[in-house]
Design a protein around this motif. Structure first.
Motif, mmCIF file in Angstrom:
data_model
loop_
_atom_site.group_PDB
_atom_site.id
_atom_site.type_symbol
_atom_site.label_atom_id
_atom_site.label_comp_id
_atom_site.label_asym_id
_atom_site.label_seq_id
_atom_site.Cartn_x
_atom_site.Cartn_y
_atom_site.Cartn_z
ATOM 1 N N THR A 113 0.859 -1.199 0.000
ATOM 2 C CA THR A 113 0.000 0.000 0.000
ATOM 3 C C THR A 113 0.888 1.240 0.000
ATOM 4 O OG1 THR A 113 -0.184 -0.078 2.405
ATOM 5 C CG2 THR A 113 -1.981 -1.084 1.152
ATOM 6 N N ALA A 117 1.002 8.313 -6.048
ATOM 7 C CA ALA A 117 -0.022 8.326 -7.100
ATOM 8 C C ALA A 117 0.318 7.301 -8.185
ATOM 9 C CB ALA A 117 -0.116 9.726 -7.713
ATOM 10 N N GLU A 118 -0.691 6.964 -8.957
ATOM 11 C CA GLU A 118 -0.489 6.052 -10.085
ATOM 12 C C GLU A 118 0.531 6.633 -11.056
ATOM 13 O OE1 GLU A 118 -4.142 4.931 -12.000
ATOM 14 O OE2 GLU A 118 -5.073 4.375 -10.093
ATOM 15 N N GLU A 119 1.351 5.760 -11.599
ATOM 16 C CA GLU A 119 2.333 6.107 -12.635
ATOM 17 C C GLU A 119 3.249 7.256 -12.232
ATOM 18 O OE1 GLU A 119 0.205 6.659 -16.323
ATOM 19 O OE2 GLU A 119 -0.354 4.552 -16.407
ATOM 20 N N SER A 120 3.667 7.295 -10.945
ATOM 21 C CA SER A 120 4.449 8.425 -10.440
ATOM 22 C C SER A 120 5.908 8.103 -10.137
ATOM 23 C CB SER A 120 3.796 8.964 -9.166
ATOM 24 O OG SER A 120 3.847 7.974 -8.144
ATOM 25 N N THR A 121 6.320 6.860 -10.345
ATOM 26 C CA THR A 121 7.650 6.429 -9.931
ATOM 27 C C THR A 121 8.451 5.939 -11.134
ATOM 28 O OG1 THR A 121 6.763 5.835 -7.768
ATOM 29 C CG2 THR A 121 8.882 4.850 -8.377
ATOM 30 N N GLU A 141 0.828 -3.376 -6.567
ATOM 31 C CA GLU A 141 1.087 -2.013 -6.119
ATOM 32 C C GLU A 141 2.263 -1.400 -6.876
ATOM 33 O OE1 GLU A 141 0.071 1.237 -3.467
ATOM 34 O OE2 GLU A 141 -0.887 -0.291 -4.670
ATOM 35 N N LEU A 143 3.155 -2.137 -9.915
ATOM 36 C CA LEU A 143 2.646 -1.820 -11.256
ATOM 37 C C LEU A 143 1.768 -0.572 -11.238
ATOM 38 C CD1 LEU A 143 1.881 -5.410 -12.550
ATOM 39 C CD2 LEU A 143 3.782 -3.910 -13.212
ATOM 40 N N ARG A 144 1.040 -0.360 -10.163
ATOM 41 C CA ARG A 144 0.176 0.818 -10.055
ATOM 42 C C ARG A 144 0.994 2.110 -10.030
ATOM 43 N NH1 ARG A 144 -1.490 4.487 -6.570
ATOM 44 N NH2 ARG A 144 -0.320 3.657 -4.801
ATOM 45 N N VAL A 145 2.081 2.139 -9.255
ATOM 46 C CA VAL A 145 2.843 3.378 -9.103
ATOM 47 C C VAL A 145 3.908 3.574 -10.179
ATOM 48 C CG1 VAL A 145 2.448 3.406 -6.606
ATOM 49 C CG2 VAL A 145 4.601 2.463 -7.503
ATOM 50 N N ALA A 147 5.700 4.481 -13.425
ATOM 51 C CA ALA A 147 5.474 5.383 -14.557
ATOM 52 C C ALA A 147 5.718 4.633 -15.868
ATOM 53 C CB ALA A 147 6.419 6.583 -14.457
#
Length: 180
Positions: A113, A117-121, A141, A143-145, A147
């Protein structure tokens, strides 16, 4: 769902106690300060491949050894360390307030967790920590963050290492106890 995701993450008191001793990493008897040699070389290569100004997130960061290597790369990264343990490297590591200036730590935070934000890393790192989290939810998780064109760099224990063998034995014992 695999068996690794059916159990809660372990209590993090022992890790919190270790990091409060001020050690920089869990291999504190193998290196006089931060990682060197092949390990340092691997991470330097990862940071050199990462664009200036990128966000780097280190999961299972402990007292931030990898983040210090990233900072030393001199590429003006946005550095974040996440750990389920109650970490505070700026106050526990010698010269921590200076060494960790500009690095943000997220203590008591599960790698499944992440507070981003999504696609921010642009780069997510982990050394000997990923395998301790709930695998499927942590991968989701990550994959969510991540970029677009972001990268993940993980150093893991090998399947035939002593740590992996002991962990597998303990997992089997837990299954046996829970089934009984």
């Amino acid at each position: 769902m695999n068996a690794q995701d059916t159990y809660p993450e372990p209590q993090h008191g022992p890790w919190s106690r270790l990091w409060r001793l001020g050690v920089l990493h869990s291999c504190n008897t193998a290196f006089s300060d931060n990682y060197d040699g092949a390990i340092q070389g691997f991470w330097q290569e990862q940071f050199e491949r990462t664009p200036v100004g990128s966000r780097i997130v280190d999961i299972g960061t402990g007292n931030g050894a990898l983040l210090l290597l990233a900072k030393e790369a001199g590429r003006q990264f946005e550095l974040h360390g996440v750990d389920a343990a109650d970490i505070d490297p700026a106050h526990t590591v010698t010269d921590g307030s200076t060494r960790f200036s500009g690095i943000r730590f997220h203590p008591n935070c599960s790698m499944s967790t992440l507070p981003f934000a999504e696609e921010s890393t642009q780069l997510l790192t982990s050394q000997y920590a990923f395998e301790y989290g709930p695998r499927d939810s942590t991968l989701a998780e990550i994959l969510r963050v991540m970029a677009p064109k972001g990268r993940v760099a993980l150093v893991l224990h090998t399947w035939d290492s002593v740590i992996s063998k002991v962990s597998e034995s303990q997992l089997q014992a837990c299954h046996f106890i829970l089934e009984e």
